[in-house]
Design a protein around this motif. Structure first.
Motif, PDB file in Angstrom:
ATOM      1  N   LEU A  12       3.321   5.806  -2.946  1.00 48.28           N
ATOM      2  CA  LEU A  12       4.483   6.444  -3.501  1.00 48.28           C
ATOM      3  C   LEU A  12       4.558   6.724  -5.070  1.00 48.28           C
ATOM      4  O   LEU A  12       5.091   7.532  -5.808  1.00 48.28           O
ATOM      5  CB  LEU A  12       5.991   5.810  -2.977  1.00 48.28           C
ATOM      6  CG  LEU A  12       6.259   5.987  -1.827  1.00 48.28           C
ATOM      7  CD1 LEU A  12       7.440   5.154  -1.366  1.00 48.28           C
ATOM      8  CD2 LEU A  12       6.790   7.635  -1.583  1.00 48.28           C
ATOM      9  N   ALA A  13       3.877   5.648  -5.598  1.00 47.94           N
ATOM     10  CA  ALA A  13       3.816   5.643  -7.027  1.00 47.94           C
ATOM     11  C   ALA A  13       3.053   6.751  -7.537  1.00 47.94           C
ATOM     12  O   ALA A  13       3.193   7.118  -8.874  1.00 47.94           O
ATOM     13  CB  ALA A  13       3.346   4.415  -7.433  1.00 47.94           C
ATOM     14  N   GLY A  14       2.020   7.230  -6.805  1.00 48.69           N
ATOM     15  CA  GLY A  14       1.038   8.146  -7.452  1.00 48.69           C
ATOM     16  C   GLY A  14      -0.188   7.417  -8.193  1.00 48.69           C
ATOM     17  O   GLY A  14      -0.292   6.251  -8.213  1.00 48.69           O
ATOM     18  N   GLN A  15      -0.708   8.411  -9.285  1.00 47.11           N
ATOM     19  CA  GLN A  15      -1.832   7.733 -10.024  1.00 47.11           C
ATOM     20  C   GLN A  15      -1.128   6.755 -11.159  1.00 47.11           C
ATOM     21  O   GLN A  15      -0.220   7.080 -11.916  1.00 47.11           O
ATOM     22  CB  GLN A  15      -2.203   8.805 -10.545  1.00 47.11           C
ATOM     23  CG  GLN A  15      -3.318   9.407  -9.863  1.00 47.11           C
ATOM     24  CD  GLN A  15      -4.559   8.602  -9.656  1.00 47.11           C
ATOM     25  OE1 GLN A  15      -4.657   7.757  -8.710  1.00 47.11           O
ATOM     26  NE2 GLN A  15      -5.609   8.626 -10.220  1.00 47.11           N
ATOM     27  N   VAL A  16      -1.488   5.561 -10.840  1.00 45.33           N
ATOM     28  CA  VAL A  16      -1.190   4.386 -12.148  1.00 45.33           C
ATOM     29  C   VAL A  16      -2.177   3.782 -12.381  1.00 45.33           C
ATOM     30  O   VAL A  16      -3.177   3.261 -11.560  1.00 45.33           O
ATOM     31  CB  VAL A  16       0.040   3.447 -11.290  1.00 45.33           C
ATOM     32  CG1 VAL A  16       1.397   4.193 -11.119  1.00 45.33           C
ATOM     33  CG2 VAL A  16      -0.386   2.824 -10.310  1.00 45.33           C
ATOM     34  N   PRO A  17      -2.376   3.460 -13.579  1.00 44.74           N
ATOM     35  CA  PRO A  17      -3.480   2.918 -14.129  1.00 44.74           C
ATOM     36  C   PRO A  17      -3.549   1.130 -13.827  1.00 44.74           C
ATOM     37  O   PRO A  17      -4.437   0.393 -13.835  1.00 44.74           O
ATOM     38  CB  PRO A  17      -3.408   2.812 -15.707  1.00 44.74           C
ATOM     39  CG  PRO A  17      -2.295   3.217 -15.990  1.00 44.74           C
ATOM     40  CD  PRO A  17      -1.531   3.829 -14.707  1.00 44.74           C
ATOM     41  N   LEU A  18      -2.400   0.867 -13.517  1.00 45.44           N
ATOM     42  CA  LEU A  18      -2.141  -0.504 -13.646  1.00 45.44           C
ATOM     43  C   LEU A  18      -0.907  -1.083 -12.470  1.00 45.44           C
ATOM     44  O   LEU A  18       0.194  -0.306 -12.375  1.00 45.44           O
ATOM     45  CB  LEU A  18      -1.692  -1.442 -14.925  1.00 45.44           C
ATOM     46  CG  LEU A  18      -1.589  -3.010 -15.112  1.00 45.44           C
ATOM     47  CD1 LEU A  18      -2.926  -3.582 -14.479  1.00 45.44           C
ATOM     48  CD2 LEU A  18      -1.187  -3.212 -16.389  1.00 45.44           C
TER      49      LEU A  18
ATOM     50  N   ARG B 257       0.721  -1.329   0.056  1.00 49.96           N
ATOM     51  CA  ARG B 257       0.025   0.110   0.078  1.00 49.96           C
ATOM     52  C   ARG B 257       0.882   1.111  -0.078  1.00 49.96           C
ATOM     53  O   ARG B 257       0.753   2.289  -0.625  1.00 49.96           O
ATOM     54  CB  ARG B 257      -1.087   0.170   1.313  1.00 49.96           C
ATOM     55  CG  ARG B 257      -2.059  -1.127   1.104  1.00 49.96           C
ATOM     56  CD  ARG B 257      -2.768  -1.010   2.360  1.00 49.96           C
ATOM     57  NE  ARG B 257      -4.143  -1.451   2.054  1.00 49.96           N
ATOM     58  CZ  ARG B 257      -5.065  -2.055   2.846  1.00 49.96           C
ATOM     59  NH1 ARG B 257      -4.516  -1.841   4.200  1.00 49.96           N
ATOM     60  NH2 ARG B 257      -6.108  -2.485   2.510  1.00 49.96           N
ATOM     61  N   LYS B 258       1.855   1.248   0.828  1.00 55.02           N
ATOM     62  CA  LYS B 258       2.999   2.403   0.791  1.00 55.02           C
ATOM     63  C   LYS B 258       3.421   2.523  -0.715  1.00 55.02           C
ATOM     64  O   LYS B 258       3.600   3.719  -1.012  1.00 55.02           O
ATOM     65  CB  LYS B 258       3.924   2.125   1.864  1.00 55.02           C
ATOM     66  CG  LYS B 258       4.976   3.281   1.995  1.00 55.02           C
ATOM     67  CD  LYS B 258       5.857   3.005   3.351  1.00 55.02           C
ATOM     68  CE  LYS B 258       6.922   4.125   3.126  1.00 55.02           C
ATOM     69  NZ  LYS B 258       7.865   3.845   4.413  1.00 55.02           N
TER      70      LYS B 258
ATOM     71  N   ARG C  64      -8.853  -0.583  -4.851  1.00 57.65           N
ATOM     72  CA  ARG C  64      -9.591  -0.379  -6.002  1.00 57.65           C
ATOM     73  C   ARG C  64      -8.579   0.054  -7.039  1.00 57.65           C
ATOM     74  O   ARG C  64      -8.923   1.034  -7.751  1.00 57.65           O
ATOM     75  CB  ARG C  64     -10.792   0.640  -5.549  1.00 57.65           C
ATOM     76  CG  ARG C  64     -11.632   0.061  -4.690  1.00 57.65           C
ATOM     77  CD  ARG C  64     -12.884   1.242  -4.579  1.00 57.65           C
ATOM     78  NE  ARG C  64     -13.989   0.516  -3.805  1.00 57.65           N
ATOM     79  CZ  ARG C  64     -14.064   0.744  -2.463  1.00 57.65           C
ATOM     80  NH1 ARG C  64     -13.277   1.521  -1.923  1.00 57.65           N
ATOM     81  NH2 ARG C  64     -15.309   0.214  -2.071  1.00 57.65           N
ATOM     82  N   VAL C  65      -7.622  -0.690  -7.297  1.00 57.82           N
ATOM     83  CA  VAL C  65      -6.612  -0.816  -8.645  1.00 57.82           C
ATOM     84  C   VAL C  65      -6.767  -1.759  -9.309  1.00 57.82           C
ATOM     85  O   VAL C  65      -6.822  -2.687  -8.634  1.00 57.82           O
ATOM     86  CB  VAL C  65      -5.409  -0.045  -7.729  1.00 57.82           C
ATOM     87  CG1 VAL C  65      -4.758  -1.362  -7.230  1.00 57.82           C
ATOM     88  CG2 VAL C  65      -4.463   0.282  -8.904  1.00 57.82           C
ATOM     89  N   ASP C  66      -6.337  -1.823 -10.647  1.00 53.72           N
ATOM     90  CA  ASP C  66      -6.476  -2.883 -11.429  1.00 53.72           C
ATOM     91  C   ASP C  66      -4.914  -3.524 -11.282  1.00 53.72           C
ATOM     92  O   ASP C  66      -3.793  -2.751 -11.282  1.00 53.72           O
ATOM     93  CB  ASP C  66      -6.347  -2.310 -12.717  1.00 53.72           C
ATOM     94  CG  ASP C  66      -6.402  -3.528 -13.798  1.00 53.72           C
ATOM     95  OD1 ASP C  66      -6.880  -4.679 -13.346  1.00 53.72           O
ATOM     96  OD2 ASP C  66      -6.330  -3.258 -15.149  1.00 53.72           O
ATOM     97  N   VAL C  67      -4.981  -4.890 -10.813  1.00 54.70           N
ATOM     98  CA  VAL C  67      -3.811  -5.518 -10.520  1.00 54.70           C
ATOM     99  C   VAL C  67      -3.803  -6.721 -11.414  1.00 54.70           C
ATOM    100  O   VAL C  67      -4.417  -7.370 -11.246  1.00 54.70           O
ATOM    101  CB  VAL C  67      -3.665  -5.777  -9.104  1.00 54.70           C
ATOM    102  CG1 VAL C  67      -2.294  -6.744  -8.812  1.00 54.70           C
ATOM    103  CG2 VAL C  67      -3.531  -4.386  -8.088  1.00 54.70           C
ATOM    104  N   ARG C  68      -2.636  -7.006 -11.947  1.00 59.59           N
ATOM    105  CA  ARG C  68      -2.436  -8.214 -12.804  1.00 59.59           C
ATOM    106  C   ARG C  68      -1.298  -9.028 -11.980  1.00 59.59           C
ATOM    107  O   ARG C  68      -0.213  -8.285 -11.822  1.00 59.59           O
ATOM    108  CB  ARG C  68      -2.113  -8.007 -14.134  1.00 59.59           C
ATOM    109  CG  ARG C  68      -3.081  -7.502 -14.989  1.00 59.59           C
ATOM    110  CD  ARG C  68      -4.353  -8.450 -15.411  1.00 59.59           C
ATOM    111  NE  ARG C  68      -3.831  -9.426 -16.362  1.00 59.59           N
ATOM    112  CZ  ARG C  68      -4.024  -9.242 -17.482  1.00 59.59           C
ATOM    113  NH1 ARG C  68      -4.689  -8.287 -18.049  1.00 59.59           N
ATOM    114  NH2 ARG C  68      -3.529 -10.398 -18.237  1.00 59.59           N
TER     115      ARG C  68
END
Length: 156
Positions: free
Chosen positions: A22-28, A17-18, A47-51
């Motif tokens: 730190l990454a900010g807005q990422v789509p994936l 989560r940290k 609530r983020v797209d994770v593969r």
């Protein structure tokens, strides 16, 4: 397109989560195994797209051992890497990815961050958020996909 790369979280969702913050807005987010269930939990909780893929510590778990994705105009191969013997070298992984026509390979297993370019192929290991090795206790990476490829490692 900027993507967060995680590997070898081994149950450490706090650091995952940290890393996401730190990454900010990422789509994936791509999770290269060892505790595939962490990828699923992170996706639900944040609530983020994770593969993600399974690693050698995901015995009996669900999920693929490897995956190909078309992202930012690039073909990305995702694996944990244990089945390609990455602790002993990257030759088998490189051969697999080149034969498949990918531009980028994301792998884990060694717990050591690495960025290697070979015959136009970018191989990236984000390191480990669970149990780092050597001078890299907890790391992840940001991958920029576009006309140029770029990797930035984050220490947590």
């Amino acid at each position: 397109m900027r993507i967060l790369l995680l590997s070898d979280t081994h149950g450490n969702l706090l650091l995952a989560r940290k890393a996401l913050k730190l990454a900010g807005q990422v789509p994936l987010v791509l999770h290269a195994g060892d505790y595939h269930r962490d990828a699923l939990r992170l996706a639900r909780a944040e609530r983020v797209d994770v593969r993600g893929v399974r690693g050698n510590c995901d015995l009996g778990g669900e999920g693929p051992l490897e995956d190909f994705l078309e992202l930012g105009g690039r073909r990305v191969f995702l694996t944990h890497g244990h089945q390609y013997g990455v602790k002993g070298g990257l030759e088998r992984l490189t051969a697999r990815v080149l034969a498949a026509g990918a531009d980028v390979a994301v792998y884990g297993h060694t717990h050591v961050p690495a960025e290697v370019v070979f015959e136009g192929l970018l191989l990236v290991n984000p390191g480990s958020l669970g149990y780092g090795r050597g001078t890299h206790p907890h790391t992840c990476a940001l991958l920029e996909l576009g006309a140029e490829l770029a990797v930035r490692f984050l220490n947590l």
